[in-house]
Scaffold this active site. Structure first.
Site, PDB file in Angstrom:
ATOM      1  N   ILE A   1       0.832  -1.138   0.093  1.00 10.13           N
ATOM      2  CA  ILE A   1      -0.057  -0.281  -0.114  1.00 10.13           C
ATOM      3  C   ILE A   1       0.858   1.196   0.000  1.00 10.13           C
ATOM      4  O   ILE A   1       1.816   0.979   0.658  1.00 10.13           O
ATOM      5  CB  ILE A   1      -1.093   0.172   1.234  1.00 10.13           C
ATOM      6  CG1 ILE A   1      -1.739   1.163   1.562  1.00 10.13           C
ATOM      7  CG2 ILE A   1      -0.219  -0.588   2.405  1.00 10.13           C
ATOM      8  CD1 ILE A   1      -2.733   1.261   2.500  1.00 10.13           C
ATOM      9  N   SER A   2       0.531   2.314  -0.745  1.00 14.18           N
ATOM     10  CA  SER A   2       1.458   3.398  -1.104  1.00 14.18           C
ATOM     11  C   SER A   2       1.473   4.086   0.015  1.00 14.18           C
ATOM     12  O   SER A   2       0.472   4.030   0.944  1.00 14.18           O
ATOM     13  CB  SER A   2       0.898   4.240  -2.195  1.00 14.18           C
ATOM     14  OG  SER A   2       0.807   3.437  -3.403  1.00 14.18           O
ATOM     15  N   GLN A   3       2.552   4.844   0.566  1.00 17.77           N
ATOM     16  CA  GLN A   3       2.328   5.902   1.662  1.00 17.77           C
ATOM     17  C   GLN A   3       1.358   6.691   1.545  1.00 17.77           C
ATOM     18  O   GLN A   3       0.769   7.219   0.351  1.00 17.77           O
ATOM     19  CB  GLN A   3       3.537   6.750   1.767  1.00 17.77           C
ATOM     20  CG  GLN A   3       4.119   7.559   0.733  1.00 17.77           C
ATOM     21  CD  GLN A   3       5.037   6.666  -0.262  1.00 17.77           C
ATOM     22  OE1 GLN A   3       4.600   5.602  -0.998  1.00 17.77           O
ATOM     23  NE2 GLN A   3       5.964   7.515  -0.880  1.00 17.77           N
TER      24      GLN A   3
END
Ligand code: SAH
Length: 219
Positions: A66-68
């Protein structure tokens, strides 16, 4: 280390919004409101909850990440989400991006190719109180014809090019936010359909897990 409490998470959430979003270039009040409200810790595996508000991508299992928060915010801001916007998300993953979009009042359709992650996204959203998102197991590089056309398409995995069917499934004046490039590094693009012309704008450089499918990368 002691377990983090709901208050700890709430403190960290505010700090993340301040330092990682507002001090950078996230200015949309609607986006900021959503990031203050949605509890990101509920979307992460138990043992990585402590990283919920850190400024780096986190593993969610099945080899996916999951992206930041900043990248999710940047994509959401670029998409210019509005109340009742019909949005197609490609790559449900943890369900966090879907929850942000539902919180902002959009009608969200989300496609995921890995069964375990489709279920995870559904469970996480439900647990966090987001019950309206429609999930589907399938190849998002082909879109989701049944509910087309969409106002907005958000692709959360890296594509070699803009998949043709996504371009067809957006409305006139619709937009696609999508990372395009090679598997190691991509450009995050805002692609708009204006009078049937396609206008592309580069938002920034980025690095996502690959979009795997018929009109994307091979497995
Ligand atoms: N938006 C997610 C992050 C997703 S990570 C979140 O907020 O947590 C990227 C996701 O895209 C992964 O779950 C991966 O399995 C999925 N994916 C990759 N190729 C896909 C395809 N062709 N169709 C649907 N999902 C795909």
């Amino acid at each position: 280390m002691r377990n983090l409490t709901a208050d700890d998470f709430s403190e960290r959430r505010k700090e993340m919004v301040n330092v990682q979003l507002m001090c950078r270039d996230i200015y949309s009040e609607k986006v900021i409101g959503a990031f203050l409200a949605v509890k990101r810790e509920l979307f992460l595996p138990e043992d990585s909850r402590k990283y919920a508000y850190e400024d780096f991508p986190v593993s969610i299992g099945f080899g996916q990440t999951i992206s930041q928060p900043y990248i999710v915010a940047l994509m959401t801001q670029a998409a210019d989400v509005f109340e009742r916007a019909k949005i197609l998300e490609i790559g449900s993953g943890s369900g966090y991006q879907s929850a942000i979009l539902e919180y902002m009042g959009a009608d969200v359709y989300s496609v995921e190719r890995i069964q375990g992650l489709k279920e995870l996204a559904e469970q996480n959203c439900r647990k966090a109180g987001f019950t309206k998102v429609k999930f589907k197991l399938g190849d998002g590089s082909l879109g989701w014809t049944e509910h087309a056309p969409y106002d907005i398409v958000i692709v959360t995995a890296a594509a070699p090019h803009i998949p043709k069917k996504l371009m067809i499934q957006i409305k006139e004046n619709g937009r696609i936010v999508i990372p395009v490039g090679d598997p190691a590094v991509q450009d995050l693009l805002l692609v708009r359909k204006i009078n049937n012309n396609i206008v592309e704008e580069k938002i920034c450089g980025c690095r996502f897990v690959p979009l795997i499918g018929e009109d994307a990368w091979e497995r």
